[in-house]
Design a protein around this motif. Structure first.
Motif, short mmCIF file in Angstrom:
data_model
loop_
_atom_site.label_atom_id
_atom_site.label_comp_id
_atom_site.label_asym_id
_atom_site.label_seq_id
_atom_site.Cartn_x
_atom_site.Cartn_y
_atom_site.Cartn_z
N GLU A 17 43.23 48.20 74.57
CA GLU A 17 42.10 48.38 73.65
C GLU A 17 42.31 47.60 72.37
N LYS A 36 37.49 40.58 70.00
CA LYS A 36 36.13 40.65 69.44
C LYS A 36 36.11 40.14 68.01
N ILE A 37 37.09 40.54 67.22
CA ILE A 37 37.15 40.08 65.83
C ILE A 37 37.33 38.57 65.77
N LEU A 85 45.09 53.85 69.75
CA LEU A 85 44.61 52.85 70.70
C LEU A 85 45.74 52.40 71.60
N GLU A 90 41.52 44.02 73.02
CA GLU A 90 40.07 43.81 73.11
C GLU A 90 39.44 43.75 71.73
N ILE A 91 39.85 44.63 70.84
CA ILE A 91 39.32 44.63 69.48
C ILE A 91 39.70 43.36 68.75
N LYS A 92 40.95 42.93 68.91
CA LYS A 92 41.39 41.67 68.28
C LYS A 92 40.57 40.50 68.81
#
Length: 90
Positions: A51, A58-59, A47, A54-56
């Motif tokens: 990205e 969302k979590i 990643l 972004e994942i962090k």
């Protein structure tokens, strides 16, 4: 007690080996399979920093909304419990 310590230790080792063989090859203490010749291979994509952020995010948003929902449910249950106790006493 007949026998020696070495016989007793050998008996324990045989029992352990038999138990492992009968229960399968899954080791419950380390939660992995007892196979030295195979190692698990994972194919996670690499990643970029964007990205990953972004994942962090969302979590973090999911965790915040989950905590908020738990707080609302707990507060509502507490209020209902207080109302029920109030009407039972009066």
């Amino acid at each position: 007690m007949d026998g020696s310590l070495s016989q007793f230790m050998a008996t324990l080792q045989r029992r352990k080996a038999r138990k492992v063989r009968n229960n399968g090859k899954f080791d419950k203490t380390s939660l992995s399979y007892n196979s030295e010749d195979r190692r698990p291979e994972y194919s996670f994509p690499e990643l970029t920093d964007k990205e990953l952020e972004e994942i962090k995010g969302k979590i973090k948003n999911n965790l915040t909304s989950h905590n908020r929902l738990n707080t609302i449910i707990s507060f509502t249950a507490f209020i209902i419990l207080i109302i029920i106790i109030y009407f039972l006493i009066t």
